[in-house]
Design a protein around this motif. Structure first.
Motif, mmCIF file in Angstrom:
data_model
loop_
_atom_site.group_PDB
_atom_site.id
_atom_site.type_symbol
_atom_site.label_atom_id
_atom_site.label_comp_id
_atom_site.label_asym_id
_atom_site.label_seq_id
_atom_site.Cartn_x
_atom_site.Cartn_y
_atom_site.Cartn_z
ATOM 1 N N GLU A 86 23.779 -20.579 1.271
ATOM 2 C CA GLU A 86 23.287 -21.697 0.467
ATOM 3 C C GLU A 86 22.886 -21.222 -0.932
ATOM 4 O OE1 GLU A 86 22.068 -25.473 -0.834
ATOM 5 O OE2 GLU A 86 23.497 -24.801 0.671
ATOM 6 N N PHE A 87 22.235 -20.059 -1.022
ATOM 7 C CA PHE A 87 21.869 -19.522 -2.328
ATOM 8 C C PHE A 87 23.133 -19.250 -3.145
ATOM 9 C CE2 PHE A 87 20.797 -16.499 -5.548
ATOM 10 C CZ PHE A 87 19.542 -16.888 -5.978
ATOM 11 N N ALA A 88 24.156 -18.669 -2.511
ATOM 12 C CA ALA A 88 25.415 -18.382 -3.211
ATOM 13 C C ALA A 88 26.051 -19.670 -3.732
ATOM 14 C CB ALA A 88 26.378 -17.648 -2.281
ATOM 15 N N ARG A 89 26.062 -20.696 -2.899
ATOM 16 C CA ARG A 89 26.623 -21.983 -3.317
ATOM 17 C C ARG A 89 25.871 -22.534 -4.523
ATOM 18 N NH1 ARG A 89 25.610 -27.124 -3.074
ATOM 19 N NH2 ARG A 89 23.699 -26.899 -1.854
ATOM 20 N N ARG A 90 24.556 -22.502 -4.452
ATOM 21 C CA ARG A 90 23.736 -23.023 -5.550
ATOM 22 C C ARG A 90 23.891 -22.167 -6.805
ATOM 23 N NH1 ARG A 90 18.942 -25.741 -3.833
ATOM 24 N NH2 ARG A 90 18.532 -25.929 -6.049
ATOM 25 N N TRP A 91 24.021 -20.833 -6.641
ATOM 26 C CA TRP A 91 24.233 -19.935 -7.780
ATOM 27 C C TRP A 91 25.486 -20.364 -8.547
ATOM 28 C CZ3 TRP A 91 22.266 -15.824 -10.494
ATOM 29 C CH2 TRP A 91 23.165 -15.110 -11.288
ATOM 30 N N VAL A 92 26.590 -20.539 -7.829
ATOM 31 C CA VAL A 92 27.859 -20.910 -8.463
ATOM 32 C C VAL A 92 27.737 -22.267 -9.148
ATOM 33 C CG1 VAL A 92 30.290 -21.466 -8.039
ATOM 34 C CG2 VAL A 92 29.238 -19.498 -6.907
ATOM 35 N N GLU A 93 27.149 -23.236 -8.461
ATOM 36 C CA GLU A 93 27.005 -24.573 -9.047
ATOM 37 C C GLU A 93 26.136 -24.558 -10.300
ATOM 38 O OE1 GLU A 93 25.550 -27.092 -5.925
ATOM 39 O OE2 GLU A 93 27.493 -27.132 -4.916
ATOM 40 N N GLN A 94 25.077 -23.761 -10.274
ATOM 41 C CA GLN A 94 24.122 -23.766 -11.386
ATOM 42 C C GLN A 94 24.591 -22.923 -12.568
ATOM 43 O OE1 GLN A 94 20.142 -23.348 -9.927
ATOM 44 N NE2 GLN A 94 19.291 -22.868 -11.940
ATOM 45 N N THR A 95 25.312 -21.825 -12.294
ATOM 46 C CA THR A 95 25.674 -20.903 -13.376
ATOM 47 C C THR A 95 27.143 -20.959 -13.766
ATOM 48 O OG1 THR A 95 26.243 -19.059 -11.915
ATOM 49 C CG2 THR A 95 23.919 -19.266 -12.592
ATOM 50 N N GLY A 96 28.014 -21.371 -12.844
ATOM 51 C CA GLY A 96 29.449 -21.292 -13.079
ATOM 52 C C GLY A 96 29.977 -19.874 -12.943
ATOM 53 N N ILE A 97 29.135 -18.952 -12.501
ATOM 54 C CA ILE A 97 29.523 -17.544 -12.329
ATOM 55 C C ILE A 97 29.925 -17.332 -10.876
ATOM 56 C CG2 ILE A 97 28.727 -15.148 -12.401
ATOM 57 C CD1 ILE A 97 26.726 -16.043 -14.594
ATOM 58 N N ALA A 98 31.095 -16.744 -10.668
ATOM 59 C CA ALA A 98 31.615 -16.496 -9.322
ATOM 60 C C ALA A 98 30.640 -15.650 -8.501
ATOM 61 C CB ALA A 98 32.961 -15.791 -9.416
ATOM 62 N N ALA A 99 30.683 -15.848 -7.192
ATOM 63 C CA ALA A 99 29.830 -15.076 -6.291
ATOM 64 C C ALA A 99 30.587 -14.742 -5.018
ATOM 65 C CB ALA A 99 28.570 -15.862 -5.949
ATOM 66 N N VAL A 100 30.274 -13.586 -4.467
ATOM 67 C CA VAL A 100 30.784 -13.191 -3.162
ATOM 68 C C VAL A 100 29.605 -12.758 -2.297
ATOM 69 C CG1 VAL A 100 33.095 -12.515 -3.927
ATOM 70 C CG2 VAL A 100 31.259 -10.816 -3.914
ATOM 71 N N LEU A 101 29.822 -12.803 -0.998
ATOM 72 C CA LEU A 101 28.833 -12.358 -0.028
ATOM 73 C C LEU A 101 29.342 -11.078 0.618
ATOM 74 C CD1 LEU A 101 28.556 -15.947 1.204
ATOM 75 C CD2 LEU A 101 26.529 -14.680 0.489
ATOM 76 N N VAL A 102 28.465 -10.066 0.693
ATOM 77 C CA VAL A 102 28.816 -8.761 1.262
ATOM 78 C C VAL A 102 27.779 -8.415 2.327
ATOM 79 C CG1 VAL A 102 29.038 -6.292 0.742
ATOM 80 C CG2 VAL A 102 29.964 -7.973 -0.833
ATOM 81 N N ASP A 103 28.233 -7.849 3.423
ATOM 82 C CA ASP A 103 27.361 -7.455 4.527
ATOM 83 C C ASP A 103 26.192 -6.610 4.022
ATOM 84 O OD1 ASP A 103 26.206 -6.596 6.910
ATOM 85 O OD2 ASP A 103 28.002 -5.561 7.624
ATOM 86 N N GLU A 104 24.976 -7.065 4.315
ATOM 87 C CA GLU A 104 23.790 -6.333 3.883
ATOM 88 C C GLU A 104 23.121 -5.568 5.029
ATOM 89 O OE1 GLU A 104 20.963 -9.262 2.375
ATOM 90 O OE2 GLU A 104 19.947 -9.208 4.305
ATOM 91 N N SER A 105 23.801 -5.459 6.167
ATOM 92 C CA SER A 105 23.211 -4.795 7.331
ATOM 93 C C SER A 105 22.588 -3.454 6.962
ATOM 94 C CB SER A 105 24.266 -4.559 8.412
ATOM 95 O OG SER A 105 24.767 -5.777 8.882
ATOM 96 N N ASP A 106 21.344 -3.280 7.356
ATOM 97 C CA ASP A 106 20.595 -2.030 7.176
ATOM 98 C C ASP A 106 20.371 -1.627 5.723
ATOM 99 O OD1 ASP A 106 20.362 -1.740 9.974
ATOM 100 O OD2 ASP A 106 22.320 -0.762 10.072
ATOM 101 N N SER A 107 20.641 -2.510 4.767
ATOM 102 C CA SER A 107 20.444 -2.134 3.362
ATOM 103 C C SER A 107 18.962 -1.908 3.050
ATOM 104 C CB SER A 107 21.036 -3.181 2.415
ATOM 105 O OG SER A 107 20.429 -4.445 2.603
#
Length: 166
Positions: A86-107
């Motif tokens: 949802e944050f990624a979706r809102r980021w793209v809508e609000q900024t027009g800047i592309a976004a991807v999601l990457v596995d954050e396991s154990d980061s």
């Protein structure tokens, strides 16, 4: 996750470790592609959070956002993956800047270990761990970890892999 399939865009990438209380923010070096911890933002609502991150970026040419995607859970109280999408979706809508999601396991575990090895303890460690985790997520993308396009975009927006020419 389905990796995207086009060439990385020139410029910096912003890495985001989105949590319920805080967002860790990192930025890649435009020459090397290596991510560096930036700052930790206390959450104030997605719209205001995105505005604060854009303000911090201060006109830098941002090629895209790399947002950590937590492992999925069947427990509705632990829907961090849904929150990241949802944050990624809102980021793209609000900024027009592309976004991807990457596995954050154990980061966060990795970030805590890195900071502890440098002597950070207690409040100093807690104050930096989310930004360090964001840098780890950003570096995973640069290393070619699979990336999933933000929900509102086509998968052609960004590609994992080396972000710098050379």
């Amino acid at each position: 996750m389905q990796p995207s399939t086009t060439t990385p865009r020139p410029g910096c990438y912003v890495g985001l470790d989105v949590g319920r209380v805080r967002i860790g923010v990192a930025l890649s070096d435009p020459d090397t592609g290596f991510g560096h911890a930036g700052f930790v933002l206390d959450r104030k609502g997605t719209r205001r959070d995105v505005e604060a991150i854009i303000h911090w970026l201060d006109g830098r040419a941002i090629a895209g956002a790399v947002i950590g995607l937590p492992p999925t859970s069947d427990d509705p109280k632990r829907c961090s993956a849904r929150m990241a999408r949802e944050f990624a979706r809102r980021w793209v809508e609000q900024t027009g800047i592309a976004a991807v999601l990457v596995d954050e396991s154990d980061s966060t575990i990795e970030a805590s270990a890195n900071l502890s090895a440098l002597g950070a303890k207690g409040p100093r460690l807690r104050a930096r761990v989310d930004a360090e985790a964001a840098a780890i997520i950003l570096n995973r993308f640069a290393a070619g970890w699979p990336a999933q396009a933000a929900p509102t975009q086509q998968a052609q927006s960004l590609t994992p892999g080396p972000m710098a020419d050379g």
